[in-house]
Scaffold this motif. Sequence first.
Motif, PDB file in Angstrom:
ATOM      1  N   LEU A  18     149.657  -2.660 -13.409  1.00 54.01           N
ATOM      2  CA  LEU A  18     148.605  -1.653 -13.573  1.00 54.01           C
ATOM      3  C   LEU A  18     147.259  -2.117 -13.038  1.00 54.01           C
ATOM      4  N   ALA A  19     146.516  -1.178 -12.475  1.00 55.68           N
ATOM      5  CA  ALA A  19     145.150  -1.467 -12.029  1.00 55.68           C
ATOM      6  C   ALA A  19     144.182  -1.118 -13.165  1.00 55.68           C
ATOM      7  N   GLY A  20     142.924  -1.492 -12.981  1.00 57.41           N
ATOM      8  CA  GLY A  20     141.896  -1.043 -13.913  1.00 57.41           C
ATOM      9  C   GLY A  20     141.609  -2.004 -15.047  1.00 57.41           C
ATOM     10  N   PRO A  21     140.665  -1.615 -15.918  1.00 55.47           N
ATOM     11  CA  PRO A  21     140.256  -2.489 -17.023  1.00 55.47           C
ATOM     12  C   PRO A  21     141.331  -2.606 -18.101  1.00 55.47           C
ATOM     13  N   LEU A  22     141.237  -3.681 -18.865  1.00 54.18           N
ATOM     14  CA  LEU A  22     142.241  -3.983 -19.881  1.00 54.18           C
ATOM     15  C   LEU A  22     142.446  -2.836 -20.870  1.00 54.18           C
ATOM     16  N   TYR A 250     162.636  -7.757 -23.587  1.00 56.75           N
ATOM     17  CA  TYR A 250     162.752  -7.522 -22.153  1.00 56.75           C
ATOM     18  C   TYR A 250     161.391  -7.025 -21.672  1.00 56.75           C
ATOM     19  N   SER A 251     160.836  -7.682 -20.670  1.00 55.83           N
ATOM     20  CA  SER A 251     159.558  -7.242 -20.120  1.00 55.83           C
ATOM     21  C   SER A 251     159.744  -6.882 -18.653  1.00 55.83           C
ATOM     22  N   PHE A 252     159.109  -5.804 -18.225  1.00 59.68           N
ATOM     23  CA  PHE A 252     159.206  -5.404 -16.820  1.00 59.68           C
ATOM     24  C   PHE A 252     158.149  -6.148 -16.006  1.00 59.68           C
ATOM     25  N   GLU A 253     158.618  -7.109 -15.226  1.00 61.06           N
ATOM     26  CA  GLU A 253     157.733  -7.977 -14.436  1.00 61.06           C
ATOM     27  C   GLU A 253     157.671  -7.404 -13.025  1.00 61.06           C
ATOM     28  N   VAL A 254     156.806  -6.411 -12.830  1.00 61.19           N
ATOM     29  CA  VAL A 254     156.816  -5.643 -11.578  1.00 61.19           C
ATOM     30  C   VAL A 254     155.473  -5.763 -10.854  1.00 61.19           C
ATOM     31  N   PHE A 255     155.443  -6.676  -9.880  1.00 62.82           N
ATOM     32  CA  PHE A 255     154.293  -6.791  -8.979  1.00 62.82           C
ATOM     33  C   PHE A 255     154.506  -5.762  -7.872  1.00 62.82           C
ATOM     34  N   ASN A 256     153.603  -4.808  -7.721  1.00 65.01           N
ATOM     35  CA  ASN A 256     153.782  -3.775  -6.704  1.00 65.01           C
ATOM     36  C   ASN A 256     152.419  -3.255  -6.259  1.00 65.01           C
ATOM     37  N   ASP A 257     152.104  -3.454  -4.979  1.00 65.31           N
ATOM     38  CA  ASP A 257     150.799  -3.039  -4.459  1.00 65.31           C
ATOM     39  C   ASP A 257     150.596  -1.529  -4.534  1.00 65.31           C
ATOM     40  N   ASP A 258     151.684  -0.759  -4.362  1.00 64.29           N
ATOM     41  CA  ASP A 258     151.568   0.704  -4.427  1.00 64.29           C
ATOM     42  C   ASP A 258     151.195   1.156  -5.835  1.00 64.29           C
ATOM     43  N   TYR A 259     151.804   0.526  -6.835  1.00 65.46           N
ATOM     44  CA  TYR A 259     151.512   0.919  -8.222  1.00 65.46           C
ATOM     45  C   TYR A 259     150.061   0.619  -8.588  1.00 65.46           C
ATOM     46  N   GLN A 260     149.490  -0.374  -7.909  1.00 64.50           N
ATOM     47  CA  GLN A 260     148.075  -0.702  -8.137  1.00 64.50           C
ATOM     48  C   GLN A 260     147.146   0.412  -7.640  1.00 64.50           C
ATOM     49  N   GLN A 261     147.709   1.334  -6.858  1.00 64.40           N
ATOM     50  CA  GLN A 261     146.894   2.424  -6.301  1.00 64.40           C
ATOM     51  C   GLN A 261     147.245   3.772  -6.928  1.00 64.40           C
ATOM     52  N   PRO A 263     147.567   6.304 -10.588  1.00 67.40           N
ATOM     53  CA  PRO A 263     146.993   6.449 -11.935  1.00 67.40           C
ATOM     54  C   PRO A 263     147.846   5.712 -12.969  1.00 67.40           C
ATOM     55  N   LEU A 264     147.184   5.078 -13.902  1.00 66.78           N
ATOM     56  CA  LEU A 264     147.885   4.264 -14.896  1.00 66.78           C
ATOM     57  C   LEU A 264     148.981   5.015 -15.651  1.00 66.78           C
TER      58      LEU A 264
END
Length: 297
Positions: A18-22, A250-261, A263-264
């Motif tokens: 996710l992008a954005g503030p905590l 189980y945690s979803f460990e998903v690094f994805n540049d598209d998801y960073q762009q 909406p949360l």
Amino acid sequence: MSHYSGNIDDFGMDTISLAGPLEAKLKAVREAGFTQIMLAAKDLVTHPDGVDAAVAAVRASGLRVTGFQVLRDFEGLSGHLHDYKMDIAKSMLEMCHALGCRLLLICSSTSVHATSDKAALVRDLRKLAMLAIPMNIRIAYEALSWGRTVNEFPQAWDIICEADMPNLGLGFDSFHMFATNTSLDELDMLDPAKVFLVQLADFMWTEIKSVEERIATARHFRVFPGEGVHSEALAQLVVKLHSLGYRGDYSFEVFNDDYQQMPLPTVAQRAWRSALWLGEDVLRRSVPLPNQIRLKR
């Protein structure tokens, strides 16, 4: 297959998707339906009001912290490099403790300055585990698929067994297992009580041709379980872990540049859809859900 008696609360999201503030991340994850979240040190130290404010926001969210990540390139160093990394480790443990989090994730070293001597790796992990005991923190050691000495989970498991500390266990990441084509049968060697965390992710291509591509895929192009081409393998993995007796998170460990762009809430809903797929379809359990959350696949 035996009926699964757990519930959807076993699945959590990771702030790295996710992008954005905590505070916005916490809100999106909670509103999607999750009860837990995996946090990174960056979430705390980049908070505009400081670490204490970040900790307060996490506590106010009501979300349980799955784990805290990630201590890198720690084991196998000597002299001033070892002292430096011990310092970093203590700082990570303190932040983890402040969150009320019981798990610190460490990934296998990629450093060219680290020794490959197994006894040294065992000694360093034991030392880290000792440091964590007074804080009631468990250490989950994960094999990075481009690790210098330890790059598959059986190697990590070997070191964990030799270190023989009650609070040192395995951090398991499906991405790295698929990237190295490690056999599912290797899971049979694990003691499920010593698997401290399982991180899940998919990706969009069937083979990875180089270490460079593996690193790029891991850091930029992961997708949520069920969104990529390894859905069947992921399903088999989760069922296998369950049949072995794993009942942890189980945690979803998903690094994805598209998801960073995106909406949360959109990204968090994608993750929730994965949790439903794994929870309802794969592990054959039924969870009563409000209609608005039941997304069609």
